[in-house]
Write a protein that holds these residues in place. Structure first.
Motif, PDB file in Angstrom:
ATOM      1  N   THR A 157       7.550 -12.360  -6.758  1.00  0.00           N
ATOM      2  CA  THR A 157       7.842 -10.987  -7.197  1.00  0.00           C
ATOM      3  C   THR A 157       6.720 -10.416  -8.056  1.00  0.00           C
ATOM      4  O   THR A 157       6.290  -9.279  -7.861  1.00  0.00           O
ATOM      5  N   VAL A 158       6.219 -11.228  -8.996  1.00  0.00           N
ATOM      6  CA  VAL A 158       5.188 -10.722  -9.912  1.00  0.00           C
ATOM      7  C   VAL A 158       3.953 -10.284  -9.122  1.00  0.00           C
ATOM      8  O   VAL A 158       3.412  -9.186  -9.324  1.00  0.00           O
ATOM      9  N   THR A 159       3.528 -11.130  -8.178  1.00  0.00           N
ATOM     10  CA  THR A 159       2.300 -10.818  -7.427  1.00  0.00           C
ATOM     11  C   THR A 159       2.517  -9.635  -6.494  1.00  0.00           C
ATOM     12  O   THR A 159       1.674  -8.741  -6.404  1.00  0.00           O
ATOM     13  N   VAL A 160       3.639  -9.634  -5.801  1.00  0.00           N
ATOM     14  CA  VAL A 160       3.852  -8.542  -4.848  1.00  0.00           C
ATOM     15  C   VAL A 160       3.978  -7.207  -5.590  1.00  0.00           C
ATOM     16  O   VAL A 160       3.487  -6.177  -5.119  1.00  0.00           O
ATOM     17  N   ASN A 161       4.561  -7.229  -6.781  1.00  0.00           N
ATOM     18  CA  ASN A 161       4.639  -5.987  -7.561  1.00  0.00           C
ATOM     19  C   ASN A 161       3.249  -5.506  -7.960  1.00  0.00           C
ATOM     20  O   ASN A 161       2.947  -4.312  -7.892  1.00  0.00           O
ATOM     21  N   ALA A 162       2.405  -6.457  -8.363  1.00  0.00           N
ATOM     22  CA  ALA A 162       1.027  -6.084  -8.750  1.00  0.00           C
ATOM     23  C   ALA A 162       0.281  -5.522  -7.540  1.00  0.00           C
ATOM     24  O   ALA A 162      -0.464  -4.541  -7.653  1.00  0.00           O
ATOM     25  N   LEU A 163       0.500  -6.116  -6.375  1.00  0.00           N
ATOM     26  CA  LEU A 163      -0.172  -5.637  -5.164  1.00  0.00           C
ATOM     27  C   LEU A 163       0.334  -4.247  -4.764  1.00  0.00           C
ATOM     28  O   LEU A 163      -0.452  -3.371  -4.385  1.00  0.00           O
ATOM     29  N   TRP A 164       1.648  -4.025  -4.886  1.00  0.00           N
ATOM     30  CA  TRP A 164       2.194  -2.700  -4.558  1.00  0.00           C
ATOM     31  C   TRP A 164       1.629  -1.634  -5.498  1.00  0.00           C
ATOM     32  O   TRP A 164       1.296  -0.531  -5.072  1.00  0.00           O
ATOM     33  N   GLU A 165       1.527  -2.000  -6.768  1.00  0.00           N
ATOM     34  CA  GLU A 165       0.996  -1.044  -7.748  1.00  0.00           C
ATOM     35  C   GLU A 165      -0.424  -0.639  -7.357  1.00  0.00           C
ATOM     36  O   GLU A 165      -0.778   0.537  -7.375  1.00  0.00           O
ATOM     37  N   MET A 166      -1.206  -1.631  -6.955  1.00  0.00           N
ATOM     38  CA  MET A 166      -2.585  -1.339  -6.555  1.00  0.00           C
ATOM     39  C   MET A 166      -2.604  -0.529  -5.259  1.00  0.00           C
ATOM     40  O   MET A 166      -3.382   0.422  -5.115  1.00  0.00           O
ATOM     41  N   ALA A 167      -1.747  -0.884  -4.320  1.00  0.00           N
ATOM     42  CA  ALA A 167      -1.703  -0.169  -3.038  1.00  0.00           C
ATOM     43  C   ALA A 167      -1.367   1.314  -3.266  1.00  0.00           C
ATOM     44  O   ALA A 167      -1.975   2.207  -2.668  1.00  0.00           O
ATOM     45  N   GLU A 168      -0.422   1.586  -4.149  1.00  0.00           N
ATOM     46  CA  GLU A 168      -0.031   2.973  -4.448  1.00  0.00           C
ATOM     47  C   GLU A 168      -1.198   3.722  -5.098  1.00  0.00           C
ATOM     48  O   GLU A 168      -1.471   4.873  -4.781  1.00  0.00           O
ATOM     49  N   LEU A 169      -1.862   3.033  -6.022  1.00  0.00           N
ATOM     50  CA  LEU A 169      -2.972   3.641  -6.753  1.00  0.00           C
ATOM     51  C   LEU A 169      -4.127   4.026  -5.826  1.00  0.00           C
ATOM     52  O   LEU A 169      -4.776   5.052  -6.004  1.00  0.00           O
ATOM     53  N   LEU A 170      -4.378   3.213  -4.834  1.00  0.00           N
ATOM     54  CA  LEU A 170      -5.538   3.432  -3.955  1.00  0.00           C
ATOM     55  C   LEU A 170      -5.274   4.430  -2.834  1.00  0.00           C
ATOM     56  O   LEU A 170      -6.204   5.016  -2.290  1.00  0.00           O
ATOM     57  N   THR A 171      -3.997   4.606  -2.445  1.00  0.00           N
ATOM     58  CA  THR A 171      -3.696   5.482  -1.301  1.00  0.00           C
ATOM     59  C   THR A 171      -4.048   6.932  -1.651  1.00  0.00           C
ATOM     60  O   THR A 171      -3.576   7.458  -2.666  1.00  0.00           O
ATOM     61  N   PRO A 172      -4.891   7.574  -0.825  1.00  0.00           N
ATOM     62  CA  PRO A 172      -5.330   8.939  -1.169  1.00  0.00           C
ATOM     63  C   PRO A 172      -4.290   9.996  -0.799  1.00  0.00           C
ATOM     64  O   PRO A 172      -3.302   9.689  -0.131  1.00  0.00           O
ATOM     65  N   GLU A 173      -4.552  11.220  -1.205  1.00  0.00           N
ATOM     66  CA  GLU A 173      -3.674  12.349  -0.834  1.00  0.00           C
ATOM     67  C   GLU A 173      -4.034  12.862   0.557  1.00  0.00           C
ATOM     68  O   GLU A 173      -3.175  13.330   1.290  1.00  0.00           O
ATOM     69  N   ASP A 174      -5.320  12.790   0.884  1.00  0.00           N
ATOM     70  CA  ASP A 174      -5.790  13.324   2.171  1.00  0.00           C
ATOM     71  C   ASP A 174      -6.078  12.188   3.156  1.00  0.00           C
ATOM     72  O   ASP A 174      -6.355  11.067   2.754  1.00  0.00           O
ATOM     73  N   ARG A 175      -6.040  12.539   4.417  1.00  0.00           N
ATOM     74  CA  ARG A 175      -6.340  11.590   5.507  1.00  0.00           C
ATOM     75  C   ARG A 175      -5.550  10.274   5.342  1.00  0.00           C
ATOM     76  O   ARG A 175      -6.092   9.180   5.509  1.00  0.00           O
ATOM     77  N   VAL A 176      -4.285  10.416   5.013  1.00  0.00           N
ATOM     78  CA  VAL A 176      -3.476   9.213   4.743  1.00  0.00           C
ATOM     79  C   VAL A 176      -3.299   8.378   6.022  1.00  0.00           C
ATOM     80  O   VAL A 176      -3.342   7.151   5.976  1.00  0.00           O
ATOM     81  N   ALA A 177      -3.133   9.063   7.155  1.00  0.00           N
ATOM     82  CA  ALA A 177      -2.944   8.319   8.410  1.00  0.00           C
ATOM     83  C   ALA A 177      -4.178   7.465   8.700  1.00  0.00           C
ATOM     84  O   ALA A 177      -4.064   6.268   9.010  1.00  0.00           O
TER      85      ALA A 177
END
Ligand code: SF4
Length: 345
Positions: A157-177
């Motif tokens: 859980t700890v690692t997957v939460n850290a990875l999700w946090e990073m994934a959310e942070l990196l995902t841009p607003e544009d050209r998401v697809a």
């Protein structure tokens, strides 16, 4: 690196990304959903022919919902992890009946459907609507854990939460697809598990695992636990027509809904339960055993080939069939059945 991550990734994708995968043509929630489910636990090269055949058999979610479960499992035979196929069928039914055949396109509604987790929901929303939604499949976990040295086993859980946090942070607003496809591509084609091509990677100079020469440490492996071993005897009962007796497994649990050889440690007892009398048996032959490994245990299988001199008339139950490998019967088979029939030619 966080600020420039998506820009650099998209720049790489525009030159090197995969544009010709079958589910990238005529993009639709149905195509993306089927591909995402098949790609869980399975390599792209294995998935492609299955995807093409599956779409030919079930060109729409309504067609999939209307198909018998046996036919769906038949098209899944060989891909493994059959709960995926059962959930696909269940979800198709819900979309056909409760959503008028239209996929809901919010993370919350998608996650409420059987077999669709947060990452699959994110992929469907991002690729089909270009709205911001993060994904975190196996490829993405590997890229992020290496680039940012996120330690720990991604199943915790700890690692997957850290990875999700990073994934959310990196995902841009544009050209998401494109970004979503790009990060999956980077993980699948460059940042592979055993031989990453760091020299061609847009993050070579910043990737912490690369810079500290600790690529093998990320992502951390699952803590080892010895798997329990179970054993079983499988009866390969063959009638004079060269057909094999198969039994359908209960719809839930191990190999749910698939067709398998009857099992039983006492051969004579099992044959009697199947109404195969001694007078029908021509020969009985114990074959070489082998091990089939599930995620949670090993199964040691001893096959016994029982040749019949006549087909017992009493075998006529719905969950039992005589299967001829050459005939075009659409049923799902367990892996040991496919393997043993292949071995016996
Ligand atoms: S530099 Fe190497 S390890 Fe790091 S993300 Fe790129 S391919 Fe993966």
């Amino acid at each position: 690196m966080i600020d420039s991550f998506s820009e650099r990734l998209l720049h790489w994708f525009d030159q090197h990304g995969r544009q010709h995968l079958p589910w990238q043509q005529n993009i639709s929630p149905y195509h993306i959903w089927v591909s995402e489910i098949m790609l869980q636990q399975t390599q792209v090269t294995t998935v492609i022919p299955y995807f093409v055949k599956f779409l030919k058999a079930f060109p729409s979610v309504d067609k999939l919902a209307a198909a018998p479960m046996d036919v769906v499992l038949h098209h899944w035979t060989g891909l493994g992890y059959y709960a995926r196929a059962r959930n696909l069928h269940k979800t198709a039914g819900l979309i056909a009946n409760e959503h008028n055949g239209e996929f809901p396109l919010t993370i919350k509604e998608l996650e409420a459907l059987p077999g669709i987790g947060r990452s699959t929901a994110g992929a469907i929303v991002a690729i089909c609507t270009n709205r911001k939604a993060a994904i975190l499949d196996g490829n993405v976990k590997r890229v992020l854990s290496r680039c940012f040295a996120i330690g720990g086993w991604p199943g915790s859980t700890v690692t997957v939460n850290a990875l999700w946090e990073m994934a959310e942070l990196l995902t841009p607003e544009d050209r998401v697809a494109d970004y979503t496809q790009a990060i999956m591509d980077l993980g699948a084609t460059l940042c592979t598990r055993s031989s990453p091509e760091c020299g061609n990677c847009p993050f070579e100079c910043d990737c912490i695992a690369r810079q500290t020469q600790r690529i093998d440490d990320f992502p951390a492996r699952k803590p080892k636990k010895a798997l329990p071993v179970r054993s079983t005897t499988m009866l390969m009962i063959e009638n004079p027509l060269g057909e094999w007796l198969l039994q359908q497994r209960p719809s839930t649990g191990l190999w749910g809904g698939l067709w398998a050889f009857p099992e039983g440690d006492d051969v004579i007892d099992t044959l009697q339960q199947l109404n195969v009398g001694n007078n029908c048996i021509q020969s009985q032959n114990r074959l070489d055993g082998f091990r089939h490994t599930f995620t949670h245990f090993h199964l040691d299988i001893t096959p016994v080939h029982v040749k019949l001199r006549e087909t017992p008339p009493a075998i006529g139950e719905k969950s039992i069939c005589w299967y001829s490998p050459g005939a075009s019967v659409e049923i799902g088979l367990t892996k040991p059945v496919t393997r043993l029939l292949k071995e016996l030619g």
